[in-house]
Design a protein around this motif. Structure first.
Motif, PDB file in Angstrom:
ATOM      1  N   GLY A  17       1.304  -1.280  -0.317  1.00  0.00           N
ATOM      2  CA  GLY A  17       0.023  -0.088   0.241  1.00  0.00           C
ATOM      3  C   GLY A  17       0.831   1.110   0.019  1.00  0.00           C
ATOM      4  O   GLY A  17       0.693   2.556  -0.302  1.00  0.00           O
ATOM      5  N   ALA A  18       1.850   0.958   0.997  1.00  0.00           N
ATOM      6  CA  ALA A  18       2.449   1.945   1.097  1.00  0.00           C
ATOM      7  C   ALA A  18       3.586   2.147  -0.514  1.00  0.00           C
ATOM      8  O   ALA A  18       3.266   3.801  -0.925  1.00  0.00           O
ATOM      9  CB  ALA A  18       3.835   1.793   1.655  1.00  0.00           C
ATOM     10  N   MET A  19       4.053   1.439  -1.347  1.00  0.00           N
ATOM     11  CA  MET A  19       3.921   1.845  -2.930  1.00  0.00           C
ATOM     12  C   MET A  19       3.208   2.808  -3.440  1.00  0.00           C
ATOM     13  O   MET A  19       3.802   3.927  -4.244  1.00  0.00           O
ATOM     14  CB  MET A  19       4.620   0.038  -3.547  1.00  0.00           C
ATOM     15  CG  MET A  19       5.622  -0.802  -2.913  1.00  0.00           C
ATOM     16  SD  MET A  19       5.758  -2.243  -3.332  1.00  0.00           S
ATOM     17  CE  MET A  19       6.603  -1.773  -4.813  1.00  0.00           C
ATOM     18  N   TYR A  20       2.094   2.203  -4.257  1.00  0.00           N
ATOM     19  CA  TYR A  20       1.083   2.656  -4.286  1.00  0.00           C
ATOM     20  C   TYR A  20       1.036   4.203  -3.293  1.00  0.00           C
ATOM     21  O   TYR A  20       0.538   5.211  -4.256  1.00  0.00           O
ATOM     22  CB  TYR A  20      -0.404   2.276  -4.379  1.00  0.00           C
ATOM     23  CG  TYR A  20      -0.460   0.563  -5.006  1.00  0.00           C
ATOM     24  CD1 TYR A  20      -1.087   1.016  -6.352  1.00  0.00           C
ATOM     25  CD2 TYR A  20      -0.490  -0.816  -4.214  1.00  0.00           C
ATOM     26  CE1 TYR A  20      -0.677  -0.188  -7.007  1.00  0.00           C
ATOM     27  CE2 TYR A  20      -0.179  -1.486  -5.171  1.00  0.00           C
ATOM     28  CZ  TYR A  20      -0.180  -1.678  -6.466  1.00  0.00           C
ATOM     29  OH  TYR A  20      -0.196  -2.729  -7.391  1.00  0.00           O
ATOM     30  N   ARG A  21       0.461   4.609  -2.570  1.00  0.00           N
ATOM     31  CA  ARG A  21       0.592   5.582  -1.381  1.00  0.00           C
ATOM     32  C   ARG A  21       2.053   6.690  -2.353  1.00  0.00           C
ATOM     33  O   ARG A  21       1.621   7.513  -2.776  1.00  0.00           O
ATOM     34  CB  ARG A  21       0.737   5.566  -0.585  1.00  0.00           C
ATOM     35  CG  ARG A  21      -0.617   5.488   0.385  1.00  0.00           C
ATOM     36  CD  ARG A  21      -0.131   5.133   2.304  1.00  0.00           C
ATOM     37  NE  ARG A  21      -1.805   4.563   2.200  1.00  0.00           N
ATOM     38  CZ  ARG A  21      -2.640   4.616   2.745  1.00  0.00           C
ATOM     39  NH1 ARG A  21      -2.694   6.154   2.561  1.00  0.00           N
ATOM     40  NH2 ARG A  21      -3.494   4.878   3.224  1.00  0.00           N
ATOM     41  N   ALA A  22       2.896   6.025  -2.553  1.00  0.00           N
ATOM     42  CA  ALA A  22       3.941   6.538  -2.784  1.00  0.00           C
ATOM     43  C   ALA A  22       4.287   7.512  -4.328  1.00  0.00           C
ATOM     44  O   ALA A  22       3.791   8.797  -4.569  1.00  0.00           O
ATOM     45  CB  ALA A  22       5.676   5.986  -2.476  1.00  0.00           C
ATOM     46  N   MET A  23       3.300   6.550  -5.379  1.00  0.00           N
ATOM     47  CA  MET A  23       3.009   7.046  -6.449  1.00  0.00           C
ATOM     48  C   MET A  23       2.234   8.273  -6.599  1.00  0.00           C
ATOM     49  O   MET A  23       1.761   9.165  -6.996  1.00  0.00           O
ATOM     50  CB  MET A  23       2.397   5.911  -6.924  1.00  0.00           C
ATOM     51  CG  MET A  23       2.257   5.564  -8.685  1.00  0.00           C
ATOM     52  SD  MET A  23       3.860   6.615  -9.215  1.00  0.00           S
ATOM     53  CE  MET A  23       3.975   7.848 -10.338  1.00  0.00           C
ATOM     54  N   ALA A  24       1.155   7.482  -5.654  1.00  0.00           N
ATOM     55  CA  ALA A  24      -0.193   8.808  -5.109  1.00  0.00           C
ATOM     56  C   ALA A  24       0.108  10.134  -5.116  1.00  0.00           C
ATOM     57  O   ALA A  24      -0.165  11.683  -5.306  1.00  0.00           O
ATOM     58  CB  ALA A  24      -1.062   8.670  -4.989  1.00  0.00           C
ATOM     59  N   LEU A  25       1.171   9.936  -3.605  1.00  0.00           N
ATOM     60  CA  LEU A  25       2.179  11.441  -3.514  1.00  0.00           C
ATOM     61  C   LEU A  25       2.814  12.565  -4.727  1.00  0.00           C
ATOM     62  O   LEU A  25       2.949  13.374  -5.338  1.00  0.00           O
ATOM     63  CB  LEU A  25       3.110  11.231  -2.222  1.00  0.00           C
ATOM     64  CG  LEU A  25       4.192  12.155  -1.622  1.00  0.00           C
ATOM     65  CD1 LEU A  25       2.877  13.579  -1.230  1.00  0.00           C
ATOM     66  CD2 LEU A  25       5.438  11.904  -0.989  1.00  0.00           C
ATOM     67  N   LYS A  26       3.675  11.425  -5.509  1.00  0.00           N
ATOM     68  CA  LYS A  26       3.798  11.769  -6.821  1.00  0.00           C
ATOM     69  C   LYS A  26       3.364  12.673  -6.966  1.00  0.00           C
ATOM     70  O   LYS A  26       3.430  14.187  -7.865  1.00  0.00           O
ATOM     71  CB  LYS A  26       5.076  11.202  -7.292  1.00  0.00           C
ATOM     72  CG  LYS A  26       5.868  11.441  -8.773  1.00  0.00           C
ATOM     73  CD  LYS A  26       7.065  10.668  -9.410  1.00  0.00           C
ATOM     74  CE  LYS A  26       7.316  11.487 -10.216  1.00  0.00           C
ATOM     75  NZ  LYS A  26       8.723  11.045 -10.445  1.00  0.00           N
ATOM     76  N   THR A  27       2.371  12.485  -7.501  1.00  0.00           N
ATOM     77  CA  THR A  27       1.166  12.688  -8.427  1.00  0.00           C
ATOM     78  C   THR A  27       0.839  13.977  -8.292  1.00  0.00           C
ATOM     79  O   THR A  27       0.911  15.022  -8.599  1.00  0.00           O
ATOM     80  CB  THR A  27       0.066  11.715  -8.747  1.00  0.00           C
ATOM     81  OG1 THR A  27       0.500  11.218  -8.975  1.00  0.00           O
ATOM     82  CG2 THR A  27      -1.503  12.151 -10.049  1.00  0.00           C
ATOM     83  N   LEU A  28       0.546  14.086  -6.539  1.00  0.00           N
ATOM     84  CA  LEU A  28       0.628  15.657  -5.998  1.00  0.00           C
ATOM     85  C   LEU A  28       1.006  16.112  -5.664  1.00  0.00           C
ATOM     86  O   LEU A  28       1.249  17.479  -6.551  1.00  0.00           O
ATOM     87  CB  LEU A  28      -0.518  15.300  -4.598  1.00  0.00           C
ATOM     88  CG  LEU A  28      -1.162  14.464  -4.280  1.00  0.00           C
ATOM     89  CD1 LEU A  28      -1.227  13.972  -2.817  1.00  0.00           C
ATOM     90  CD2 LEU A  28      -3.066  15.171  -4.875  1.00  0.00           C
ATOM     91  N   GLN A  29       2.303  15.972  -6.102  1.00  0.00           N
ATOM     92  CA  GLN A  29       3.662  17.193  -5.529  1.00  0.00           C
ATOM     93  C   GLN A  29       4.097  17.619  -7.016  1.00  0.00           C
ATOM     94  O   GLN A  29       3.693  18.141  -7.542  1.00  0.00           O
ATOM     95  CB  GLN A  29       5.201  16.746  -5.745  1.00  0.00           C
ATOM     96  CG  GLN A  29       5.650  15.853  -3.536  1.00  0.00           C
ATOM     97  CD  GLN A  29       6.485  14.679  -3.466  1.00  0.00           C
ATOM     98  OE1 GLN A  29       6.960  14.333  -4.599  1.00  0.00           O
ATOM     99  NE2 GLN A  29       6.632  14.622  -2.252  1.00  0.00           N
ATOM    100  N   ARG A  30       3.395  16.839  -8.005  1.00  0.00           N
ATOM    101  CA  ARG A  30       4.269  17.706  -9.656  1.00  0.00           C
ATOM    102  C   ARG A  30       2.500  18.169  -9.820  1.00  0.00           C
ATOM    103  O   ARG A  30       2.593  19.187 -11.227  1.00  0.00           O
ATOM    104  CB  ARG A  30       3.651  15.845 -10.382  1.00  0.00           C
ATOM    105  CG  ARG A  30       5.449  15.467 -10.510  1.00  0.00           C
ATOM    106  CD  ARG A  30       6.639  16.611 -11.057  1.00  0.00           C
ATOM    107  NE  ARG A  30       8.014  16.099 -10.607  1.00  0.00           N
ATOM    108  CZ  ARG A  30       8.382  15.329 -11.158  1.00  0.00           C
ATOM    109  NH1 ARG A  30       8.262  15.133 -12.408  1.00  0.00           N
ATOM    110  NH2 ARG A  30       9.905  15.171 -10.409  1.00  0.00           N
ATOM    111  N   GLY A  31       1.172  18.739  -9.096  1.00  0.00           N
ATOM    112  CA  GLY A  31       0.501  19.461  -9.696  1.00  0.00           C
ATOM    113  C   GLY A  31      -0.417  18.462 -10.787  1.00  0.00           C
ATOM    114  O   GLY A  31      -1.386  18.682 -11.847  1.00  0.00           O
TER     115      GLY A  31
END
Ligand code: DC
Length: 224
Positions: A36-50
């Motif tokens: 789940g943390a791996m999917y969360r890391a991908m979601a975080l990157k999406t947010l960071q990149r706007g």
């Protein structure tokens, strides 16, 4: 122990997967992997990149330029996103919200499932998530499905968040968890369900040590 098993633990949010998987791994001297943390890391990157988490093409394209690594530091698992430790950010409410659409992007699942298979290939791992027993390692030595009542899962999440200084009313948490259950169970890609042959453990009335001991005993009976 003579054999290094692959142990998969799936189940809905708040069923106690993470705590259980971590302790089982510790007791057996296995590696603990929180997918789940791996999917969360991908979601975080999406947010960071706007990038809009609902924009499947943009998320897929971003996934191709993303490196997610898991590193054991002392006794904890740290998640690195493109070389930066992002572990502390992964449970933020905005990440929890963004991960639902992000984890349904084909390319994201394909990339992370491949990585999870590479990590677990040689056994000696406890891997937890939603589709580990159904998709990632259906042939694992031991597939477990953890469950608990919605009320109990909301209660657990409430105390977890409270310990982090975040106060969200249990009723609201119950609604959010029920919503996530629906999304995880009804999605097209790798929906949450018990793998065929997986052992179901209902943790509603169980203390953490009891569920850990159950899994450790099962693992020991299989590895002799
Ligand atoms: O277990 P968690 O709450 O950290 O998982 C975050 C999200 O990732 C959750 O909404 C479901 C998804 N997930 C998934 O689709 N497949 C996995 N193997 C693990 C998690």
């Amino acid at each position: 122990m003579s054999k290094n098993l692959i142990i998969t633990i799936d189940g809905p949010a708040g069923s106690g997967k993470s705590t259980t998987a971590k302790l089982v791994a510790q007791k057996l001297g296995y590696l603990y992997i929180d997918t789940g943390a791996m999917y969360r890391a991908m979601a975080l990157k999406t947010l960071q990149r706007g990038i809009d988490p609902q924009d499947k093409n943009a998320v897929a394209e971003l996934a191709n330029r993303t490196k997610i690594e898991l590193k054991r530091q002392d006794s904890t698992l740290r998640i690195y996103l493109d070389g930066t430790d992002v572990t502390a950010k992964l449970r933020l409410p905005e990440v929890t919200k963004a991960v639902t659409p992000v984890c349904q992007v084909n390319r994201v699942r394909q990339m992370l499932v491949e990585q999870q298979r590479r990590i677990g290939l040689n056994g000696g791992v406890v891997m937890e998530g939603r589709d580990i027993g159904t998709v990632v390692f259906p042939q694992a030595g031991l597939n477990i499905f953890l469950d608990a009542s919605l009320k109990e899962r909301a209660r657990r999440r409430h105390s977890e968040l409270k310990a982090q200084g975040v106060e969200i009313p249990p009723e609201q948490l119950k609604k959010e968890i029920a919503q996530r259950d629906r999304e995880d169970t009804n999605r097209d890609k790798a929906p949450l369900r018990k793998a065929e042959g997986a052992i179901l453990i209902d943790t509603t009335g169980l203390a953490i040590e009891q569920q850990v001991d159950k899994i450790v005993s099962l693992a020991k009976s299989l590895s002799v």
